[in-house]
Each structure stands twice: as C-alpha cells, then as structure tokens.
Design a protein around this motif. Structure first.
Motif, PDB file in Angstrom:
ATOM      1  N   MET A   7       0.674  -1.114   0.175  1.00  0.00           N
ATOM      2  CA  MET A   7       0.028   0.055  -0.037  1.00  0.00           C
ATOM      3  C   MET A   7       0.904   1.252  -0.033  1.00  0.00           C
ATOM      4  O   MET A   7       0.542   2.123  -0.638  1.00  0.00           O
ATOM      5  CB  MET A   7      -0.882   0.091   1.308  1.00  0.00           C
ATOM      6  CG  MET A   7      -1.978  -1.168   1.010  1.00  0.00           C
ATOM      7  SD  MET A   7      -3.152  -1.088   2.401  1.00  0.00           S
ATOM      8  CE  MET A   7      -4.319   0.438   2.261  1.00  0.00           C
ATOM      9  N   LYS A   8       1.860   1.084   0.571  1.00  0.00           N
ATOM     10  CA  LYS A   8       2.772   2.421   0.813  1.00  0.00           C
ATOM     11  C   LYS A   8       3.537   2.492  -0.692  1.00  0.00           C
ATOM     12  O   LYS A   8       3.557   3.674  -1.125  1.00  0.00           O
ATOM     13  CB  LYS A   8       4.000   1.987   2.101  1.00  0.00           C
ATOM     14  CG  LYS A   8       4.875   3.216   2.157  1.00  0.00           C
ATOM     15  CD  LYS A   8       5.900   3.282   3.203  1.00  0.00           C
ATOM     16  CE  LYS A   8       6.797   4.216   3.394  1.00  0.00           C
ATOM     17  NZ  LYS A   8       7.875   4.078   4.493  1.00  0.00           N
ATOM     18  N   ALA A   9       3.906   1.565  -1.276  1.00  0.00           N
ATOM     19  CA  ALA A   9       4.412   1.500  -2.637  1.00  0.00           C
ATOM     20  C   ALA A   9       3.324   2.086  -3.603  1.00  0.00           C
ATOM     21  O   ALA A   9       3.916   2.631  -4.653  1.00  0.00           O
ATOM     22  CB  ALA A   9       4.975   0.189  -3.078  1.00  0.00           C
ATOM     23  N   GLY A  10       2.294   1.782  -3.287  1.00  0.00           N
ATOM     24  CA  GLY A  10       1.086   2.344  -4.242  1.00  0.00           C
ATOM     25  C   GLY A  10       0.915   3.951  -4.090  1.00  0.00           C
ATOM     26  O   GLY A  10       0.082   4.549  -4.507  1.00  0.00           O
ATOM     27  N   GLY A  11       1.289   4.446  -3.009  1.00  0.00           N
ATOM     28  CA  GLY A  11       1.330   6.069  -2.788  1.00  0.00           C
ATOM     29  C   GLY A  11       0.189   6.112  -1.615  1.00  0.00           C
ATOM     30  O   GLY A  11       0.012   7.351  -1.366  1.00  0.00           O
ATOM     31  N   ILE A  12      -0.149   5.244  -0.882  1.00  0.00           N
ATOM     32  CA  ILE A  12      -1.029   5.393   0.265  1.00  0.00           C
ATOM     33  C   ILE A  12      -0.294   5.880   1.311  1.00  0.00           C
ATOM     34  O   ILE A  12       0.991   5.468   1.581  1.00  0.00           O
ATOM     35  CB  ILE A  12      -1.752   4.159   0.665  1.00  0.00           C
ATOM     36  CG1 ILE A  12      -2.760   3.746  -0.461  1.00  0.00           C
ATOM     37  CG2 ILE A  12      -2.616   4.237   1.975  1.00  0.00           C
ATOM     38  CD1 ILE A  12      -3.681   4.793  -0.668  1.00  0.00           C
ATOM     39  N   ASN A  13      -0.772   6.901   2.080  1.00  0.00           N
ATOM     40  CA  ASN A  13      -0.120   7.492   3.390  1.00  0.00           C
ATOM     41  C   ASN A  13      -0.771   7.261   4.666  1.00  0.00           C
ATOM     42  O   ASN A  13      -0.350   7.741   5.631  1.00  0.00           O
ATOM     43  CB  ASN A  13       0.590   8.885   3.106  1.00  0.00           C
ATOM     44  CG  ASN A  13      -0.481   9.885   2.738  1.00  0.00           C
ATOM     45  OD1 ASN A  13      -1.485   9.703   3.064  1.00  0.00           O
ATOM     46  ND2 ASN A  13      -0.071  10.833   1.978  1.00  0.00           N
ATOM     47  N   VAL A  14      -2.109   6.926   4.432  1.00  0.00           N
ATOM     48  CA  VAL A  14      -2.830   6.622   5.464  1.00  0.00           C
ATOM     49  C   VAL A  14      -3.638   5.426   5.458  1.00  0.00           C
ATOM     50  O   VAL A  14      -4.285   5.429   4.162  1.00  0.00           O
ATOM     51  CB  VAL A  14      -3.985   7.744   5.791  1.00  0.00           C
ATOM     52  CG1 VAL A  14      -4.981   7.765   7.116  1.00  0.00           C
ATOM     53  CG2 VAL A  14      -3.331   9.195   5.842  1.00  0.00           C
ATOM     54  N   LEU A  15      -3.814   4.667   6.437  1.00  0.00           N
ATOM     55  CA  LEU A  15      -4.620   3.109   6.161  1.00  0.00           C
ATOM     56  C   LEU A  15      -5.742   3.493   7.126  1.00  0.00           C
ATOM     57  O   LEU A  15      -5.656   3.946   8.207  1.00  0.00           O
ATOM     58  CB  LEU A  15      -3.779   2.182   7.049  1.00  0.00           C
ATOM     59  CG  LEU A  15      -3.065   1.306   5.693  1.00  0.00           C
ATOM     60  CD1 LEU A  15      -1.805   2.084   5.166  1.00  0.00           C
ATOM     61  CD2 LEU A  15      -2.476  -0.056   6.269  1.00  0.00           C
ATOM     62  N   SER A  16      -7.018   3.484   6.555  1.00  0.00           N
ATOM     63  CA  SER A  16      -8.385   3.450   7.153  1.00  0.00           C
ATOM     64  C   SER A  16      -8.737   1.982   7.372  1.00  0.00           C
ATOM     65  O   SER A  16      -8.456   1.168   6.606  1.00  0.00           O
ATOM     66  CB  SER A  16      -9.422   4.138   6.525  1.00  0.00           C
ATOM     67  OG  SER A  16      -9.323   3.836   5.056  1.00  0.00           O
ATOM     68  N   VAL A  17      -9.441   1.867   8.579  1.00  0.00           N
ATOM     69  CA  VAL A  17      -9.791   0.336   8.827  1.00  0.00           C
ATOM     70  C   VAL A  17     -10.926   0.398   9.934  1.00  0.00           C
ATOM     71  O   VAL A  17     -10.848   0.979  10.749  1.00  0.00           O
ATOM     72  CB  VAL A  17      -8.447  -0.232   9.840  1.00  0.00           C
ATOM     73  CG1 VAL A  17      -8.011   0.509  10.706  1.00  0.00           C
ATOM     74  CG2 VAL A  17      -8.913  -1.725  10.028  1.00  0.00           C
ATOM     75  N   TYR A  18     -11.921  -0.595   9.283  1.00  0.00           N
ATOM     76  CA  TYR A  18     -12.902  -0.923  10.272  1.00  0.00           C
ATOM     77  C   TYR A  18     -12.762  -1.775  11.293  1.00  0.00           C
ATOM     78  O   TYR A  18     -11.888  -2.707  11.073  1.00  0.00           O
ATOM     79  CB  TYR A  18     -14.158  -1.371   9.235  1.00  0.00           C
ATOM     80  CG  TYR A  18     -15.153  -0.664   8.641  1.00  0.00           C
ATOM     81  CD1 TYR A  18     -15.654   0.620   9.243  1.00  0.00           C
ATOM     82  CD2 TYR A  18     -15.581  -0.751   7.353  1.00  0.00           C
ATOM     83  CE1 TYR A  18     -16.458   1.419   8.686  1.00  0.00           C
ATOM     84  CE2 TYR A  18     -16.347  -0.015   6.858  1.00  0.00           C
ATOM     85  CZ  TYR A  18     -17.129   1.086   7.258  1.00  0.00           C
ATOM     86  OH  TYR A  18     -17.819   1.844   6.628  1.00  0.00           O
ATOM     87  N   ILE A  19     -13.259  -1.561  12.494  1.00  0.00           N
ATOM     88  CA  ILE A  19     -13.051  -2.531  13.533  1.00  0.00           C
ATOM     89  C   ILE A  19     -14.671  -2.984  13.578  1.00  0.00           C
ATOM     90  O   ILE A  19     -15.534  -2.499  14.335  1.00  0.00           O
ATOM     91  CB  ILE A  19     -12.760  -1.850  15.001  1.00  0.00           C
ATOM     92  CG1 ILE A  19     -11.437  -1.149  14.398  1.00  0.00           C
ATOM     93  CG2 ILE A  19     -12.537  -2.816  15.885  1.00  0.00           C
ATOM     94  CD1 ILE A  19     -10.827   0.100  15.736  1.00  0.00           C
TER      95      ILE A  19
END
Length: 821
Positions: free
Chosen positions: A91-103
């Motif tokens: 994901m970082k390699a794809g240019g994502i800088n924030v991970l959002s996640v449902y709990i």
C-alpha cells in the motif's frame, strides 16, 4: 532495447503570447481564493516530538504546511496476520500514506462478554506495523460499520437483546461503551499525541436522521473519549442525508462508479462521478448535474471537502455482478481532485476474506437484524480492489499510483487551490460530446483537470481542444496550438508551475513526481497516447541552456519574447526511455525534466532504496521495507527493475543490463514453474432448484443447497508450497452460479460467477490439506435466476435451462525476487 516513444514527440517552447484558439474552453479563475478560515471547534494535535497536525476550512496542515492525505481501506481482521506487513508495504508503494480500517464488533465479540483480539484480530499489532513503516492510521470504530458485514458489524447477541440500536438507549450505550473501552485498551499509546500513527477516528457510519439524532453522535464521541480514543480528528460520513453535529466532526464523502446494491438487473446509466461538479454527496446529484437539495449541499461549505469512500473497486452481490476496470476508479478519483477535494480516501484499497465464525459473517437479506440489503459472498471480500483478496497487484494499483505520486509530491501545492468550472458544462449525464474540464488554482498558478472517460459509455474524441485559464493577471491558453483529447483519456496539466526557478507556463503532459538528484531536482512527466507532450517555458526566468540527457547537447540563446521549438530531437543511445532535458534557471539553478510514456508511468515507483530516493521502472509489483526491494510478477521474465540514479554496486543475484535512457537496468533469472493439477469430478450436480426471492432480490444459495452441487476433486503436487521464490494461485475457469472450495469440512473461500477466472491463494491451505485434496463445489446457473451479468460473462443456456461447466483448473505462479542494495 528499442522503445516506441520517440523524442520527436517532445516539444519544448519558450513562452511568448499564444495565438487565440477558435473556441477555447474558458475557465475563469481570476478571482483568487479567499484565505481559509479556522473551524468553529478545536481539532488537531501535537506529537511528543513537536509535529503538529491541524485543519482549516479547506485543507489539513502538518507543521503549518498543507498536507494532502491519500487514504486506503484495509481490514486487518479479514487478512492473515503473518501477511500484514507485506501488504502494508504494498500500500505504501502504491502511494497510500494513511490506512483506514473498520473495527467490526462481531469479529471481536461474537460471543457476549468474550473479546478476541488475537491472531488476525490483533488491532494493536496492526497499528504498530503501520507506524513502523511511517504510515498514518484512521480508525473506523462504528459501532455500526456496514462494510458488507453481518448485521453491519453488530454481533447476533446484541441484535437479539437490544431493539433500540444506534440510539441513546441505555442498554445499547452500555454495551457500546464496553466495546469502545476494549478498542481504547488495544490502541493505548498509539495515538498522535503519544507519538503513534493514529491521526483520525470515524464514529458511526451512514447515520441517518431519526433514532438518537445529533445527540446520539455526540454521545458516541463522548464514549470514545472516555475510552481513551483521543485523536486529532474525528469524522462522520456525510452522504445519504447523514446526521452530523456542527462541531467536533469533519464530514467525509465518497463516490462509487458501480452499485452492487442496485435493484437493477441492467447496465446502469452514466455515473455522475465522471462529471466535475461541486456537489459533495453523490446521492444529491440530479441527472442534469444540479443538486437535488441545495441546502443539503450548502451545509458543508465551511468544511474541507474530504473523501473516505471513493470506490477502489466494487464488491459482488448475488443479484448484481459487475466487472470493474482500472479506469473506472482512477478517472473518478481524478475528477474528484478537479472538483476540489483535499483528502482522497478509497474503499476498498485492499481486499480480504471474511474470518471463520460461529455463523457466516457476510451481509445477507436474511441476517438477524433484518437490515441486510444484499446477499454477499460468504468468504471472499476481494472488492476488485487495487490489491486483491490474496494481495494480487490488480491493474487499478498501477493506474492509481500515478495520481498518488503526484499528490505525495505536489499535494501541498494543490490543497490550498480551489476548484473552478468552465463556462460550458455538460448538459446532463447523457452528454458525451461536451468536454469535461475543471481547474484548481490560487490566482497565479494551477492545474487543469481533463476527463474523457465514462464507465460503459464511449465519449467523443475532442478535436481542436484548448483551455483558456483566466488567472488574476493573465490568461494562459493551453496548449498554444489546439490538440486532440482521445476518448477514454484523463489527465492533469500544470499551469505556471515553478521548476526551481524555471517557470513552466504549461505542459500537456502529466506531472507525476519529483526527486532530488544531488543538487538538482528531477521532475517526472508522463505523456498520454495521442496527446503530444508540449512544454511552454517562460523566457524571463530561463537562462537558455538546454541539454538532452541521452547524449545530444542543444544550446540556444533566448530573450523574454523569443521562441524556440525543439522538434525531431534524437538520441545516440537508440532508446528514449526517460528522455531528459536539462534546464538552467536565470539564477543558475539546474533542473531536469523527464518525460515517460503513459505505459512507463504506470510501471514507475518512487522509493528510498540504498539510503537514497530513487525512481524505479518495473513491470513487476514492487514494495520495500527500506532494506530490501521485493519484486512480484506472474511472468518470471518481468522480474527486472530499472533504477535512477543507478545503484553504486550491482546487487547479488542480479546483473547489470546496461543503461536504457536515464535508467540503469538490473535483471535476475527465475526459472518458470509448470505444475499439473489433477482434476476429477466426484459427483454430478443434482437437478437445481429455482432461486428463492428475498425482500429485494434473489437470495443466494444456503449451505444446505451445496449438497446438490457438482463436486470436483482438486489435487496439486506435494511440493507446491515448497518453492521459496514463488507463490501458487489456483485459477478456476468455470461457468455456473456459485462456487465454493473446501479443505475437508473447512469452507475456505467462495465466488459468485461473473466471468473472469476465480483466483485462490493456495498458501492459505496447510500441506496436509493439500495432500488430501481440495473439494470444488459449484451450483448450476439457471436461466430463470434474476441477476445481472456483464455482456462478457453471458452464457448460452441449453434446453435444460441451466449451465455448469468447469473449463479449466490450473496454477498461476506469482514469482518473487528480492534485491538487496
């Protein structure tokens, strides 16, 4: 190595007043945007080492400078924990800088009072890994999530015991408080104020008027604070007439270019997310592209325009099974950027698989809370996302990456700019001929956004295309001579871009990224096929020295109004990949401009390798932890990478294949694996039964229905998991209704037929399970079942009225190599 892209396509012009086009598209951005204002409630926060996050009425800031988040959704509880780290790095390699996640509440307290945070449900470990690799985290704590989960994420016991859910019912709030306390304990010490990666929290989801209303949202926020869930920012979804308090929450929006939830069994009409508008909620857009409810739209004017759910793909429902393509999601993201967003968030960015539970954990029409609108695949949650259910690099990963790299490097310039629309807009969603254009500008400079792509609908080619962008002190006509915009294309053109002292009046190539190469910055552009990459340079800040990086030196002397057009430049290297032109500003600063083809830009990565920021070109999927570079491809010949600047030493296991343009090539040898699969039918399908109909649409088959399925035994060689540099993916090419795969009695994965081969990661099975063989169970597709299939997936029904055909079962290998600089 020869390449089709030739320098003859590269035009560099020193600026002079452009001649007028016949009918340029005019965008009036002459009134500079007003300064952003503070919000009327406290937000933001400071980390222990002094870094400060904030937000105003237009954009986020980090240490006082504009910050553009690029957020992708990944559900840790739908993915094996031992694979998390590689997927985070992808994901970082794809240019994502924030991970959002449902709990998902039901993933952690399926049995009342028994919380499970172990294994792939270990929230603490997941957040810790994100922080380890420099990524921010945005928690989505619910308590109701949806996410195509059973009961929207509520455990069955809660549904049975509490009737007034999503309200301020005391019993409900007591259980929510306990759940939030558990979350708070899991992420204690991992918030921004503690030096951790959690910068945001979403409370509830798609919360409508009624129930507890504004008071309930405020109560949930207080419960979160009491549980120690203390982040700089809190968000709430703003679409579907959502209930959001006027303080404490930032509204977030989204946009999906397909709808698995639609009742329609036909191709949907043109989607509004491919049109530039300033309407934030997609459900508020009428067919003529005006707001259905202006008041609903205007209520969010004082907030930054943020998205949390731009569709990264689309899930598959039993009754509706669309096939998604990379341009569907990427063009829509570009359109939202042109419309003015200052935060780009996707749902989903990474697929997964529902965990095992006491019941099936997917949304169904028959689930206990009776709120399920769709019948979803019981196990698979691939979502056709950029990264798939088993971590596959899907085409969307590569097309989105081009936009993300631009935002990572130039988002700080884009974020303060506001969106301007042209005088002539499409008349309605069926208009295929009017150009779709927008601009983001700050009065002096900006970016022009062009979209000529629409899912499932062919748009007209635009000939004699020009845009007249009116700025505060000038009008810049782009390009100087009209060009053609091909159907299916979408792009971003810079205007008055500062290249370290050299003013780029405009370019008809996309700005992708930049890197520091010693004391000189290198700016990377990409050229869309059919659009000549023209660069207009302002002579006032330009010293007039040009050098062609591939070997031929060009010199010229220019004045402020002189023009020199360079055509037909050639390279003595026989290759033009990464053609570079060196510029010198009037202050003596050297700058390099590199132009790639669109195809090359899709394969471009920007990474820190060997302690230095570098550009990498590879047809493989790449990711790195900063120490090793991992390459992954279905074709062993694609395990190669081209790097700029070159590495100081050739890595072990690789060979230097020489210079190609500005890139040094490194290749490795991996032997191709050919693996037979033994497939035998052990049981024919029994006569099928008509599909039952639920409250809205046809119901998916139940577990008992698979006693009537056709059954095939699948056996693979004993050493299929023993290959150190390759991962086996089972490909099942079939026609039918619903397929499942079992290891003994364990139901491992499923698939609603939609056309493409079904992929299953065999490493998710134990050697013992594979040795015994897997059971493939498929139900026939009946001609009278009411569902939507794409034209490419349509089947021909025989007189029996049902189809069940296993065409092929094979293994595709995901080859891997590791480069250690």
């Amino acid at each position: 190595m020869k390449h089709s892209f030739r320098c003859a396509l590269f035009a560099l012009t020193v600026f002079m007043p452009a001649f007028a086009a016949a009918d340029p598209i005019t965008i009036d951005a002459s009134t500079p945007p007003a300064a952003p204002t503070p919000l009327n409630f406290a937000t933001g926060g400071k980390s222990p080492d002094g870094h400060e996050l904030a937000v105003n009425s237009r954009y986020f800031t980090l240490d006082g400078k504009p910050f553009f988040p690029v957020m992708g959704e990944f559900h840790f509880s739908r993915y094996p924990a031992n694979e998390w780290e590689d997927e985070i790095l992808k994901m970082k390699a794809g240019g994502i800088n924030v991970l959002s996640v449902y709990i998902f509440w039901l993933h952690h307290e399926e049995t009342k009072g028994q919380f499970d945070w172990a294994g792939q449900k270990d929230l603490h470990k997941f957040v810790e890994l994100c922080g380890k690799h420099g990524l921010y985290v945005w928690l989505r704590i619910g308590p109701w999530d949806h996410g195509e989960a059973r009961n929207g994420g509520f455990p069955d016991w809660l549904v049975a015991e509490v009737s007034k859910r999503r309200s301020n019912d005391p019993t409900y709030l007591d259980y929510v408080g306990k759940f939030f306390n558990q979350i708070g304990a899991q992420v204690k010490g991992q918030f921004w104020k503690d030096g951790g990666p959690i910068i945001g929290v979403q409370v509830e989801n798609e919360y409508h008027p009624g129930s507890g209303g504004l008071e309930h949202m405020e109560t949930l926020l207080q419960l979160a604070h009491t549980a120690g869930i203390d982040a700089p920012f809190y968000t709430a979804t703003g679409w579907d007439r959502a209930t959001i308090p006027t303080t404490d929450f930032l509204p977030v929006f989204g946009g999906y270019t397909e709808q698995f939830w639609s009742n329609s069994l036909k191709e949907l009409p043109p989607n509004q997310n491919f049109f530039f508008t300033h309407i934030r909620a997609e459900d508020n857009v009428m067919g003529d592209l005006s707001p259905k409810n202006p008041g609903y739209n205007n209520k969010y004017d004082g907030y930054p325009f943020l998205t949390a759910e731009m569709g990264g793909g689309m899930a598959i429902a039993y009754h509706r099974r669309p096939i998604m393509y990379a341009d569907d999601s990427t063009a829509a993201a570009l359109v939202k950027l042109g419309a003015g967003i200052t935060g780009l968030g996707y749902y989903m960015y990474h697929g997964g698989t529902n965990p095992d539970g006491l019941t099936s954990l997917q949304e169904t029409q028959s689930q206990p809370d009776r709120a399920g609108y769709n019948d979803m695949e019981a196990k698979s949650y691939d979502f056709q996302a950029p990264l798939g259910e088993f971590g596959q690099f899907h085409p969307t990963f590569f097309s989105m990456k081009v936009i993300h790299q631009f935002l990572n490097d130039f988002g700080s310039q884009l974020a303060p700019m506001v969106s301007y629309l042209p005088d002539q807009m499409p008349a309605n969603t069926t208009d295929v001929s009017t150009p779709r254009v927008a601009a983001r500008a700050d009065g002096k400079s900006g970016f022009i956004f062009i979209n000529n792509y629409q899912r499932n609908y062919l748009l007209d080619e635009h000939k004699d295309f020009q845009v007249a962008l009116k700025l505060a002190d000038e009008t810049v006509t782009v390009p100087a001579k009209p060009t053609t915009i091909p159907s299916g294309s979408y792009m971003i053109w810079p205007v008055n871009l500062d290249l370290d002292g050299v003013k780029l009046k405009y370019a008809t190539a996309e700005l992708v990224c930049k890197i520091a190469d010693g004391n000189m910055d290198t700016f990377i552009f990409s050229a869309w096929p059919g659009v000549e990459p023209e660069f207009m340079i302002d002579g006032k800040g330009f010293a007039g020295n040009l050098s062609l990086g591939a070997g031929t030196l060009k010199q010229m002397s220019v004045g402020g109004a002189a023009v020199a057009l360079l055509n037909g430049l050639s390279s003595d290297k026989g290759s033009n990949k990464g053609m570079s032109v060196g510029l010198i500003s009037s202050s003596g600063k050297s700058v390099k401009v590199v132009v790639l083809t669109r195809a090359e830009a899709l394969n471009l990565y920007q990474m820190n390798i060997g302690g230095q920021e570098r550009l990498l070109l590879s047809p493989a999927g790449l990711f790195t932890d900063g120490k090793e570079l991992h390459l992954s491809s279905r074709d062993p010949k694609n395990l190669k990478v081209e790097i700029y600047p070159a590495l100081g030493k050739v890595p072990a296991g690789f060979k230097d294949a020489g210079l190609d343009g500005i890139f040094e090539q490194y290749t490795t040898q991996v032997d191709e694996i050919k693996t037979p699969v033994a497939l035998s039918q052990s049981k024919p399908a029994a006569p099928s039964q008509p599909a039952k109909v639920g409250r809205r649409t046809a119901l998916e088959p139940e577990d008992a229905d698979f006693d009537r399925a056709g059954v095939w035994s699948v056996k693979v060689p004993a050493d299929v998991l023993a290959h150190a540099n390759a991962k086996p993916i089972l490909e099942v090419n079939y026609q039918g209704d619903v397929a499942r795969i079992y290891a003994g009695s364990r139901f491992a994965d499923d698939n609603f037929y939609k056309g493409p081969a079904w992929e299953i990661g065999l490493w998710r099975f134990t050697p013992e399970e594979l040795a015994k063989g897997l059971d493939l169970k498929i139900l026939p597709l009946r001609s009278d079942t009411k569902l939507f299939l794409e034209k490419s997936a349509q089947v021909t029904f025989p007189e029996s009225g049902e189809v069940l055909n296993v065409k092929d079962v094979s293994i595709a290998w995901e080859y891997e190599a590791v480069l250690k600089p």
